[in-house]
Design a protein around this motif. Structure first.
Motif, PDB file in Angstrom:
ATOM      1  N   ASP B  68     -30.772 -70.453 -54.552  1.00  0.00           N
ATOM      2  CA  ASP B  68     -30.296 -69.500 -53.540  1.00  0.00           C
ATOM      3  C   ASP B  68     -30.161 -68.088 -54.091  1.00  0.00           C
ATOM      4  O   ASP B  68     -29.136 -67.429 -53.891  1.00  0.00           O
ATOM      5  CB  ASP B  68     -28.936 -69.939 -52.953  1.00  0.00           C
ATOM      6  N   TYR B  69     -31.150 -67.653 -54.807  1.00  0.00           N
ATOM      7  CA  TYR B  69     -31.122 -66.292 -55.354  1.00  0.00           C
ATOM      8  C   TYR B  69     -32.199 -65.507 -54.649  1.00  0.00           C
ATOM      9  O   TYR B  69     -33.367 -65.891 -54.675  1.00  0.00           O
ATOM     10  CB  TYR B  69     -31.418 -66.382 -56.851  1.00  0.00           C
ATOM     11  N   SER B  70     -31.797 -64.477 -53.987  1.00  0.00           N
ATOM     12  CA  SER B  70     -32.825 -63.660 -53.358  1.00  0.00           C
ATOM     13  C   SER B  70     -32.350 -62.223 -53.238  1.00  0.00           C
ATOM     14  O   SER B  70     -31.152 -61.943 -53.233  1.00  0.00           O
ATOM     15  CB  SER B  70     -33.195 -64.215 -51.980  1.00  0.00           C
ATOM     16  N   PHE B  71     -33.299 -61.327 -53.191  1.00  0.00           N
ATOM     17  CA  PHE B  71     -32.983 -59.911 -53.048  1.00  0.00           C
ATOM     18  C   PHE B  71     -34.211 -59.223 -52.475  1.00  0.00           C
ATOM     19  O   PHE B  71     -35.310 -59.770 -52.497  1.00  0.00           O
ATOM     20  CB  PHE B  71     -32.604 -59.300 -54.414  1.00  0.00           C
ATOM     21  N   GLN B  72     -33.980 -58.059 -51.953  1.00  0.00           N
ATOM     22  CA  GLN B  72     -35.063 -57.268 -51.373  1.00  0.00           C
ATOM     23  C   GLN B  72     -35.673 -56.412 -52.470  1.00  0.00           C
ATOM     24  O   GLN B  72     -34.933 -55.787 -53.229  1.00  0.00           O
ATOM     25  CB  GLN B  72     -34.482 -56.322 -50.328  1.00  0.00           C
ATOM     26  N   ILE B  73     -36.990 -56.375 -52.554  1.00  0.00           N
ATOM     27  CA  ILE B  73     -37.550 -55.371 -53.448  1.00  0.00           C
ATOM     28  C   ILE B  73     -38.061 -54.208 -52.605  1.00  0.00           C
ATOM     29  O   ILE B  73     -38.485 -54.378 -51.475  1.00  0.00           O
ATOM     30  CB  ILE B  73     -38.632 -55.907 -54.418  1.00  0.00           C
ATOM     31  N   THR B  74     -37.970 -53.037 -53.180  1.00  0.00           N
ATOM     32  CA  THR B  74     -38.303 -51.838 -52.424  1.00  0.00           C
ATOM     33  C   THR B  74     -39.802 -51.543 -52.521  1.00  0.00           C
ATOM     34  O   THR B  74     -40.506 -52.069 -53.392  1.00  0.00           O
ATOM     35  CB  THR B  74     -37.539 -50.633 -52.998  1.00  0.00           C
ATOM     36  N   ASP B  75     -40.272 -50.682 -51.637  1.00  0.00           N
ATOM     37  CA  ASP B  75     -41.678 -50.271 -51.663  1.00  0.00           C
ATOM     38  C   ASP B  75     -42.033 -49.613 -52.996  1.00  0.00           C
ATOM     39  O   ASP B  75     -43.155 -49.746 -53.489  1.00  0.00           O
ATOM     40  CB  ASP B  75     -41.975 -49.288 -50.527  1.00  0.00           C
ATOM     41  N   ASP B  76     -41.042 -48.919 -53.577  1.00  0.00           N
ATOM     42  CA  ASP B  76     -41.271 -48.274 -54.871  1.00  0.00           C
ATOM     43  C   ASP B  76     -41.668 -49.293 -55.936  1.00  0.00           C
ATOM     44  O   ASP B  76     -42.557 -49.056 -56.756  1.00  0.00           O
ATOM     45  CB  ASP B  76     -39.991 -47.572 -55.360  1.00  0.00           C
ATOM     46  N   ILE B  77     -40.977 -50.448 -55.895  1.00  0.00           N
ATOM     47  CA  ILE B  77     -41.257 -51.489 -56.888  1.00  0.00           C
ATOM     48  C   ILE B  77     -42.621 -52.114 -56.620  1.00  0.00           C
ATOM     49  O   ILE B  77     -43.393 -52.389 -57.548  1.00  0.00           O
ATOM     50  CB  ILE B  77     -40.156 -52.578 -56.850  1.00  0.00           C
ATOM     51  N   ILE B  78     -42.922 -52.314 -55.342  1.00  0.00           N
ATOM     52  CA  ILE B  78     -44.229 -52.876 -54.987  1.00  0.00           C
ATOM     53  C   ILE B  78     -45.333 -51.969 -55.527  1.00  0.00           C
ATOM     54  O   ILE B  78     -46.318 -52.418 -56.099  1.00  0.00           O
ATOM     55  CB  ILE B  78     -44.333 -53.046 -53.449  1.00  0.00           C
ATOM     56  N   GLU B  79     -45.095 -50.675 -55.402  1.00  0.00           N
ATOM     57  CA  GLU B  79     -46.073 -49.702 -55.885  1.00  0.00           C
ATOM     58  C   GLU B  79     -46.100 -49.644 -57.412  1.00  0.00           C
ATOM     59  O   GLU B  79     -47.157 -49.639 -58.031  1.00  0.00           O
ATOM     60  CB  GLU B  79     -45.710 -48.325 -55.323  1.00  0.00           C
TER      61      GLU B  79
END
Lengths: 80, 148
Positions: B68-79
């Motif tokens: 149950d570990y989750s977090f949002q990654i930002t567009d900056d990280i995707i880039e």
């Protein structure tokens, strides 16, 4: 330390590609907006320092222990 | 084939596919940008060893540590990591070995893209997660969700 006076809406530019804008003032808090390249992390200092301290602790432990001790510890993690 | 001559681990052999570039560096050692990512045989752990310096960390895939570990990654990280989709990323936690046991940093996971061979330590800003979370000595996975 460089000290600048800025009004709400005005900005400061650091280097060629980091921009800090004063968005507003709410009581004793100042709201700042940042525009920076992807590889520049913008973080609250306290949070950054906390991560640095934990990374240093994780790095130092691995430096002090012998390889054999470490391997035994890590192998036991799964086998128990 | 490349080699790292590590004081702690001796000679480590690796090929280019095991090299990851941390363009933003790792907080505390941000001068280092190239690391080798190597499995530790017989364990679920990995070694992240700097190519040019005597700096290393142990990493554990987060699913081996907690559920149950989750977090949002930002567009900056995707880039930054050049991800084609947010699923193209391995999530690892940094292991801290203390005398009383093993701990992991849940607040700042290490993200690795096996496709672009880029990595970063991502600090989760919008959740209160512990930087030093004990790994279950029984070897089982812990349920983070149940505690929060």
């Amino acid at each position: 330390m460089l000290v600048l006076r800025r009004k709400i809406g005005e900005s400061v530019v650091i280097g060629n590609n980091i921009q800090v804008q004063i968005l507003g003032i709410e009581g004793d808090q100042i709201k700042l907006g940042f525009v920076a390249p992807k590889d520049v992390q913008v973080l609250r200092q306290e949070l950054y320092q906390e991560i640095v301290a934990e990374n240093m602790a994780a790095k130092e432990q691995t430096g002090q222990l012998q390889q054999e001790q470490i391997l035994n510890l890590l192998k036991n993690y799964r086998s128990t | 084939m490349r080699q790292i001559n590590s004081k702690t681990y001796g000679t480590l052999e690796l090929d280019d596919s095991q090299i990851y570039k941390f363009e933003a560096g790792i907080p505390g050692v941000s001068n280092i940008s190239e690391y080798a990512f190597l499995p530790m045989e017989g364990t679920p752990f990995f070694l992240l060893h700097a190519l040019e310096e005597e700096v290393s960390f142990f990493l554990l895939p987060v699913q081996e540590a907690v559920v149950d570990y989750s977090f949002q990654i930002t567009d900056d990280i995707i880039e930054l990591l050049a991800l084609n989709s947010p699923d193209d990323v391995g999530v690892m936690v940094v292991v801290n070995i203390q005398e009383e046991g093993l701990y992991v940093n849940l607040l700042a996971p290490v993200l690795l893209s096996p496709y672009s061979h880029k990595g970063c330590q991502y600090i989760i800003k919008d959740q209160k997660l512990p930087v030093r979370y004990p790994l279950n000595p029984e070897g089982g996975r812990l349920n983070v969700g149940a505690e929060t």
